[in-house]
Design a protein around this motif. Structure first.
Motif, PDB file in Angstrom:
ATOM      1  N   GLN A 231      19.411 -43.228  42.112  1.00  0.00           N
ATOM      2  CA  GLN A 231      18.946 -44.002  41.573  1.00  0.00           C
ATOM      3  C   GLN A 231      18.353 -43.977  40.513  1.00  0.00           C
ATOM      4  O   GLN A 231      18.528 -43.001  39.967  1.00  0.00           O
ATOM      5  CB  GLN A 231      17.132 -44.398  42.116  1.00  0.00           C
ATOM      6  N   SER A 232      18.359 -45.260  39.404  1.00  0.00           N
ATOM      7  CA  SER A 232      18.455 -45.503  38.487  1.00  0.00           C
ATOM      8  C   SER A 232      17.179 -45.056  37.355  1.00  0.00           C
ATOM      9  O   SER A 232      15.667 -44.992  38.174  1.00  0.00           O
ATOM     10  CB  SER A 232      19.049 -46.171  37.229  1.00  0.00           C
ATOM     11  N   SER A 233      16.885 -44.103  36.485  1.00  0.00           N
ATOM     12  CA  SER A 233      16.038 -44.172  36.032  1.00  0.00           C
ATOM     13  C   SER A 233      15.214 -44.503  34.770  1.00  0.00           C
ATOM     14  O   SER A 233      14.178 -44.043  33.763  1.00  0.00           O
ATOM     15  CB  SER A 233      15.314 -42.636  35.452  1.00  0.00           C
ATOM     16  N   ASP A 234      16.238 -45.532  34.167  1.00  0.00           N
ATOM     17  CA  ASP A 234      16.057 -46.164  32.886  1.00  0.00           C
ATOM     18  C   ASP A 234      15.047 -47.233  32.686  1.00  0.00           C
ATOM     19  O   ASP A 234      14.626 -47.660  34.211  1.00  0.00           O
ATOM     20  CB  ASP A 234      17.791 -46.924  32.639  1.00  0.00           C
ATOM     21  N   VAL A 235      14.347 -47.965  32.176  1.00  0.00           N
ATOM     22  CA  VAL A 235      13.296 -48.403  31.760  1.00  0.00           C
ATOM     23  C   VAL A 235      13.784 -49.799  30.881  1.00  0.00           C
ATOM     24  O   VAL A 235      13.958 -49.787  30.033  1.00  0.00           O
ATOM     25  CB  VAL A 235      12.165 -48.134  31.430  1.00  0.00           C
ATOM     26  N   GLN A 236      13.289 -50.846  30.973  1.00  0.00           N
ATOM     27  CA  GLN A 236      13.210 -51.818  30.260  1.00  0.00           C
ATOM     28  C   GLN A 236      12.243 -52.857  29.584  1.00  0.00           C
ATOM     29  O   GLN A 236      12.465 -53.091  29.023  1.00  0.00           O
ATOM     30  CB  GLN A 236      13.552 -53.039  31.508  1.00  0.00           C
ATOM     31  N   ALA A 237      11.034 -51.693  29.545  1.00  0.00           N
ATOM     32  CA  ALA A 237      10.263 -51.832  28.079  1.00  0.00           C
ATOM     33  C   ALA A 237       9.405 -50.696  27.550  1.00  0.00           C
ATOM     34  O   ALA A 237       9.421 -49.648  29.253  1.00  0.00           O
ATOM     35  CB  ALA A 237       9.732 -53.163  28.304  1.00  0.00           C
ATOM     36  N   VAL A 238       8.577 -50.643  26.793  1.00  0.00           N
ATOM     37  CA  VAL A 238       7.852 -49.284  26.456  1.00  0.00           C
ATOM     38  C   VAL A 238       6.307 -49.690  25.525  1.00  0.00           C
ATOM     39  O   VAL A 238       6.604 -50.939  25.927  1.00  0.00           O
ATOM     40  CB  VAL A 238       8.712 -48.593  25.760  1.00  0.00           C
ATOM     41  N   VAL A 239       5.487 -49.253  26.855  1.00  0.00           N
ATOM     42  CA  VAL A 239       3.285 -49.393  25.837  1.00  0.00           C
ATOM     43  C   VAL A 239       3.190 -47.853  25.494  1.00  0.00           C
ATOM     44  O   VAL A 239       3.027 -47.229  26.519  1.00  0.00           O
ATOM     45  CB  VAL A 239       3.267 -49.753  26.560  1.00  0.00           C
ATOM     46  N   ASP A 240       3.576 -47.883  24.212  1.00  0.00           N
ATOM     47  CA  ASP A 240       2.886 -46.372  23.641  1.00  0.00           C
ATOM     48  C   ASP A 240       1.678 -46.601  23.084  1.00  0.00           C
ATOM     49  O   ASP A 240       1.869 -47.489  21.760  1.00  0.00           O
ATOM     50  CB  ASP A 240       4.144 -46.177  22.634  1.00  0.00           C
ATOM     51  N   LYS A 241       0.536 -46.000  23.443  1.00  0.00           N
ATOM     52  CA  LYS A 241      -0.784 -46.404  22.959  1.00  0.00           C
ATOM     53  C   LYS A 241      -1.366 -45.195  22.391  1.00  0.00           C
ATOM     54  O   LYS A 241      -1.044 -43.947  23.013  1.00  0.00           O
ATOM     55  CB  LYS A 241      -1.483 -46.873  24.511  1.00  0.00           C
ATOM     56  N   PHE A 242      -1.024 -45.132  21.292  1.00  0.00           N
ATOM     57  CA  PHE A 242      -1.401 -43.460  20.664  1.00  0.00           C
ATOM     58  C   PHE A 242      -0.946 -42.625  21.240  1.00  0.00           C
ATOM     59  O   PHE A 242      -1.575 -41.240  21.289  1.00  0.00           O
ATOM     60  CB  PHE A 242      -3.345 -43.885  20.122  1.00  0.00           C
ATOM     61  N   GLY A 243       0.516 -42.615  20.932  1.00  0.00           N
ATOM     62  CA  GLY A 243       0.968 -41.383  21.242  1.00  0.00           C
ATOM     63  C   GLY A 243       1.265 -40.704  20.284  1.00  0.00           C
ATOM     64  O   GLY A 243       1.561 -41.282  19.080  1.00  0.00           O
ATOM     65  N   ALA A 244       2.182 -40.025  20.401  1.00  0.00           N
ATOM     66  CA  ALA A 244       2.486 -38.886  19.393  1.00  0.00           C
ATOM     67  C   ALA A 244       4.268 -39.020  19.097  1.00  0.00           C
ATOM     68  O   ALA A 244       4.610 -39.189  20.162  1.00  0.00           O
ATOM     69  CB  ALA A 244       2.143 -37.379  19.371  1.00  0.00           C
ATOM     70  N   SER A 245       3.978 -37.840  17.884  1.00  0.00           N
ATOM     71  CA  SER A 245       6.387 -38.362  18.157  1.00  0.00           C
ATOM     72  C   SER A 245       5.774 -37.316  17.753  1.00  0.00           C
ATOM     73  O   SER A 245       7.031 -36.491  17.855  1.00  0.00           O
ATOM     74  CB  SER A 245       5.946 -39.179  16.674  1.00  0.00           C
ATOM     75  N   ASP A 246       6.021 -36.744  16.258  1.00  0.00           N
ATOM     76  CA  ASP A 246       6.563 -35.200  15.756  1.00  0.00           C
ATOM     77  C   ASP A 246       5.438 -34.193  15.766  1.00  0.00           C
ATOM     78  O   ASP A 246       4.293 -34.210  15.750  1.00  0.00           O
ATOM     79  CB  ASP A 246       6.507 -35.585  14.113  1.00  0.00           C
ATOM     80  N   LEU A 247       5.765 -33.194  17.025  1.00  0.00           N
ATOM     81  CA  LEU A 247       4.666 -32.459  17.639  1.00  0.00           C
ATOM     82  C   LEU A 247       3.894 -31.226  16.561  1.00  0.00           C
ATOM     83  O   LEU A 247       3.559 -30.797  17.288  1.00  0.00           O
ATOM     84  CB  LEU A 247       5.195 -31.599  19.097  1.00  0.00           C
ATOM     85  N   SER A 248       4.628 -30.883  15.366  1.00  0.00           N
ATOM     86  CA  SER A 248       4.645 -29.956  14.880  1.00  0.00           C
ATOM     87  C   SER A 248       3.733 -30.970  14.111  1.00  0.00           C
ATOM     88  O   SER A 248       3.523 -29.479  12.553  1.00  0.00           O
ATOM     89  CB  SER A 248       6.371 -29.796  13.818  1.00  0.00           C
ATOM     90  N   LYS A 249       3.474 -31.666  13.170  1.00  0.00           N
ATOM     91  CA  LYS A 249       2.504 -32.059  12.904  1.00  0.00           C
ATOM     92  C   LYS A 249       1.428 -32.738  13.437  1.00  0.00           C
ATOM     93  O   LYS A 249       1.019 -33.885  12.466  1.00  0.00           O
ATOM     94  CB  LYS A 249       3.437 -33.628  11.625  1.00  0.00           C
TER      95      LYS A 249
END
Length: 379
Positions: A231-249
């Motif tokens: 099965q594929s794990s690909d997704v067709q939409a993403v909802v990011d609520k107050f998530g991090a990007s650069d974990l070093s900062k």
């Protein structure tokens, strides 16, 4: 307790070695089906207080970088106007086991999900909800009002567990678990009235970080581990609520006292990036922290994103989602970012802040989330 104390509490939870996930040795709970309508109280259920949450008061957290809304839409929440649901019956199947990956100690951890299925005709789009918890907790029972709101609108919503840092997990393990849940649900699409071609992911805080990583690694097989690999794990939409990007900062936009007080959390993050035996902060390993940054993986074919962040967030700086938004737009990926004026880091009711969640369940803040899911997964 101040918001910074929550950061310290999460670090204490890591040091204690506790995890709110299922015990590796516990037998599988029997799946149960229950009829559910929108919860009578729209304030999300309180998550369990992390170990150490009753510690003394912490210094006031201070952002020293202005909140940039130049590429975003500002929403002004109206807590008096709460979201409404209850249009359809929603059935919930609880504690469905979807994977049992190995932990660092060699034991297996059974991962569970709760699946809300609206009782409407035909297959429905799927939204996989990934809870937050500072990389040390994974409470799938959180955010019930908003999850039910989405289910009431015609989406199957599955709230999942994943391996966390106290399990000895790294970010790559957590991503693999989210993708494992997606594959499981596609493999069992007919059981839950799911349209397997329409799958979105939605996460808050640490969950927001993870769903961003899942979205930008569509087609990257290094994270496809475990069962249902047909099965594929690909997704067709993403909802990011107050998530991090650069974990070093994570702490770099706050004042010096706040950065010093967040040292425990940064130790957790260092282990989450580099491995459980690491004693280095994430910033000490540039190549590894770059690989853990969703911005590194962005490509023009990525699915559409919608991003939300509170302007008064004192746990994850709004600049973290701004960096992601600007990088997505630069690559030609469809992305909209909303800054929720005056809102903090989601539901902090377990700290005594009983009003924090009401900003996020305001009708005018919830509506853009539902609009995005409708456009991305029902179009």
């Amino acid at each position: 307790m101040g918001a910074l104390a929550v950061v310290a509490a999460l670090a204490v939870a890591e040091c204690s070695g506790g995890s709110t996930g299922a015990s590796p040795s516990a037998p599988a709970p029997s799946p149960s089906t229950a009829s559910a309508t929108c919860p009578s109280s729209l304030a999300p259920a309180n998550p369990p207080a992390p170990a150490g949450a009753a510690a003394g008061a912490a210094p006031q957290v201070k952002l020293v970088v202005p909140v940039d809304t130049s590429t975003s839409t500002v929403l002004k929440p109206d807590p008096a106007q709460q979201l409404q649901c209850g249009k359809v019956q929603v059935d919930t199947k609880s504690d469905v086991a979807f994977a049992a990956p190995k932990l660092a100690n060699g034991q297996a951890k059974q991962l569970l999900m709760d699946i809300q299925v609206p009782q409407t005709p035909g297959p429905k789009p799927l939204v996989v909800y990934v809870p937050g918890g500072g990389f040390v907790q994974d409470d799938k029972q959180g955010n019930l009002p908003l999850r039910t709101y989405a289910a009431d609108a015609g989406f199957v919503v599955a709230s999942i567990q994943y391996r966390v840092q106290p399990d000895g997990a790294t970010y790559a393990d957590s991503i693999a678990d989210v993708k494992s849940a997606i594959r499981y649900l596609r493999a069992h699409a007919s059981d839950y009235q799911i349209d397997p071609g329409k799958v979105g992911v939605w996460g808050d805080s640490a969950g927001g970080y993870l769903v961003a990583m899942v979205g930008v690694t569509n087609g990257d097989k290094q994270y496809d581990l475990g069962e249902n690999l047909d099965q594929s794990s690909d997704v067709q939409a993403v909802v990011d609520k107050f998530g991090a990007s650069d974990l070093s900062k994570l702490e770099s936009d706050y004042d010096a006292a706040s950065q010093q007080a967040a040292a425990g959390l940064m130790t957790v993050v260092g282990k989450y990036v580099n491995g459980p035996a690491s004693t280095q902060p994430a910033s000490a390993t540039p190549a590894t922290v770059a690989a853990a940054n969703p911005i590194t993986h962005i490509k023009p074919t990525d699915p559409p994103f919608v991003i939300f962040h509170g302007s008064a967030d004192t746990l994850i700086s709004p600049s973290q989602t701004l960096m992601l938004q600007n990088a997505l737009k630069a690559a030609g990926v469809q992305s909209t970012r909303y800054v929720v004026e005056g809102a903090g880091h989601g539901d902090l009711s377990f700290t005594g802040d009983t009003k924090s969640a009401l900003q996020w369940t305001s009708a005018n803040v919830a509506a853009p989330l539902l609009d995005f899911l409708n456009q991305s997964l029902k179009g």
